[in-house]
Design a protein around this motif. Structure first.
Motif, PDB file in Angstrom:
ATOM      1  N   GLU A  32       0.815  -1.211   0.000  1.00 35.75           N
ATOM      2  CA  GLU A  32       0.000   0.000   0.000  1.00 35.75           C
ATOM      3  C   GLU A  32       0.849   1.262   0.000  1.00 35.75           C
ATOM      4  O   GLU A  32       0.384   2.335  -0.404  1.00 35.75           O
ATOM      5  N   VAL A  33       2.101   1.149   0.426  1.00 33.77           N
ATOM      6  CA  VAL A  33       3.028   2.283   0.432  1.00 33.77           C
ATOM      7  C   VAL A  33       3.970   2.235  -0.763  1.00 33.77           C
ATOM      8  O   VAL A  33       4.230   3.261  -1.407  1.00 33.77           O
ATOM      9  N   ASP A  37       4.065   0.390  -9.874  1.00 34.91           N
ATOM     10  CA  ASP A  37       3.132   0.716 -10.950  1.00 34.91           C
ATOM     11  C   ASP A  37       2.314   1.961 -10.669  1.00 34.91           C
ATOM     12  O   ASP A  37       1.425   2.316 -11.457  1.00 34.91           O
ATOM     13  N   ARG A  38       2.588   2.655  -9.563  1.00 31.09           N
ATOM     14  CA  ARG A  38       1.841   3.842  -9.179  1.00 31.09           C
ATOM     15  C   ARG A  38       2.797   5.023  -9.116  1.00 31.09           C
ATOM     16  O   ARG A  38       3.983   4.867  -8.882  1.00 31.09           O
ATOM     17  N   PRO A  40       3.181   8.920  -7.267  1.00 28.48           N
ATOM     18  CA  PRO A  40       4.539   8.481  -6.945  1.00 28.48           C
ATOM     19  C   PRO A  40       4.529   7.052  -6.413  1.00 28.48           C
ATOM     20  O   PRO A  40       3.549   6.623  -5.797  1.00 28.48           O
ATOM     21  N   TRP A  41       5.614   6.336  -6.607  1.00 29.62           N
ATOM     22  CA  TRP A  41       5.598   4.915  -6.256  1.00 29.62           C
ATOM     23  C   TRP A  41       5.759   4.670  -4.764  1.00 29.62           C
ATOM     24  O   TRP A  41       5.439   3.588  -4.266  1.00 29.62           O
ATOM     25  N   ILE A  42       6.197   5.704  -4.025  1.00 31.62           N
ATOM     26  CA  ILE A  42       6.235   5.637  -2.569  1.00 31.62           C
ATOM     27  C   ILE A  42       5.260   6.660  -2.012  1.00 31.62           C
ATOM     28  O   ILE A  42       5.367   7.858  -2.311  1.00 31.62           O
ATOM     29  N   GLN A  43       4.305   6.201  -1.170  1.00 27.41           N
ATOM     30  CA  GLN A  43       3.312   7.090  -0.565  1.00 27.41           C
ATOM     31  C   GLN A  43       3.278   6.822   0.937  1.00 27.41           C
ATOM     32  O   GLN A  43       2.484   6.009   1.428  1.00 27.41           O
ATOM     33  N   PRO A  44       4.162   7.495   1.687  1.00 24.34           N
ATOM     34  CA  PRO A  44       4.319   7.183   3.107  1.00 24.34           C
ATOM     35  C   PRO A  44       3.144   7.573   3.988  1.00 24.34           C
ATOM     36  O   PRO A  44       3.120   7.211   5.168  1.00 24.34           O
TER      37      PRO A  44
END
Length: 216
Positions: A32-33, A37-38, A40-44
């Motif tokens: 989920e973080v 493929d998303r 930004p690829w990191i979403q803290p």
């Protein structure tokens, strides 16, 4: 390429693409973080800081690091350990200083993946070139060339990539085979980084005999 930071109110996660060797501990541990493929690829902001911290610490190369607003920081483990990866790099964890041959501190780290195939374009760090060139080593420990003695600085493990030669280690360390069943302990060693030694992970002088150069 500079380390890129991904921010939230309570924790920021930074990522160094050149250090990433796609171990995928992050995407498996907290999808989920971390999601390639998303964007930004990191979403803290999608998980609690403790959960993110746990997963970041699984990153063996140190490509992922964190900073927390509550002051929690990554601390080195009590022991310095170098684990041999089968057909891959040397995974080092501990209180690690990577120094130039002249004695300057280049990096202060707790987690690194060190190239041992001799072909990385981001030496001394692994960049997965071992896969492209078909580097092979089963990860066994043979003749032990790890000795004791020499000056140390507390628990610090100093790693010096010598010019066109091996890694010089100074400091207490345990070197483990790929299966984690066999280990050598000591405080002085020369480790192969040209990929050609017959006594991996230790240097046997093959770099000199074969004319290996670190800039190739």
């Amino acid at each position: 390429m500079a380390r890129k930071a991904y921010l939230s109110e309570r924790i920021s996660v930074s990522f160094d693409l050149q250090r990433c060797i796609h171990a995928r501990e992050c995407v498996r541990g907290l999808p989920e973080v971390f999601d390639f493929d998303r964007r930004p690829w990191i979403q803290p902001d999608r998980a609690e800081p403790d959960a993110i911290t746990t997963v970041v610490l699984r990153c063996p190369s140190g490509a992922l690091q964190f900073e927390r607003e509550d002051g929690v920081r990554e601390t080195p483990p009590e022991e310095n350990v170098i684990a041999i990866a089968e057909n891959g790099p040397l995974y080092a964890r501990g209180d690690i200083e990577i120094e130039s041959p002249e004695g300057d501190t280049l990096f202060r780290e707790t987690r690194v993946a060190l190239c041992r195939c001799g072909a990385s374009q981001n030496k001394p760090f692994c960049d997965n070139t071992h896969k492209e060139i078909g580097f092979r080593h089963e990860g066994l420990l043979r003749e032990n060339r790890l000795s004791s003695g020499g000056a140390t600085n507390g628990r610090v493990l100093r790693v010096v990539p010598t010019t066109n030669g091996p890694y010089l280690l100074r400091g207490e360390v345990e070197i483990r085979d790929a299966a984690g069943r066999s280990a050598n302990r000591g405080s002085k060693a020369l480790l192969c980084r040209c990929g050609r030694s017959e006594n991996k992970p230790f240097c046997d002088g093959s770099h000199a005999r074969t004319g290996w150069r670190q800039d190739r």
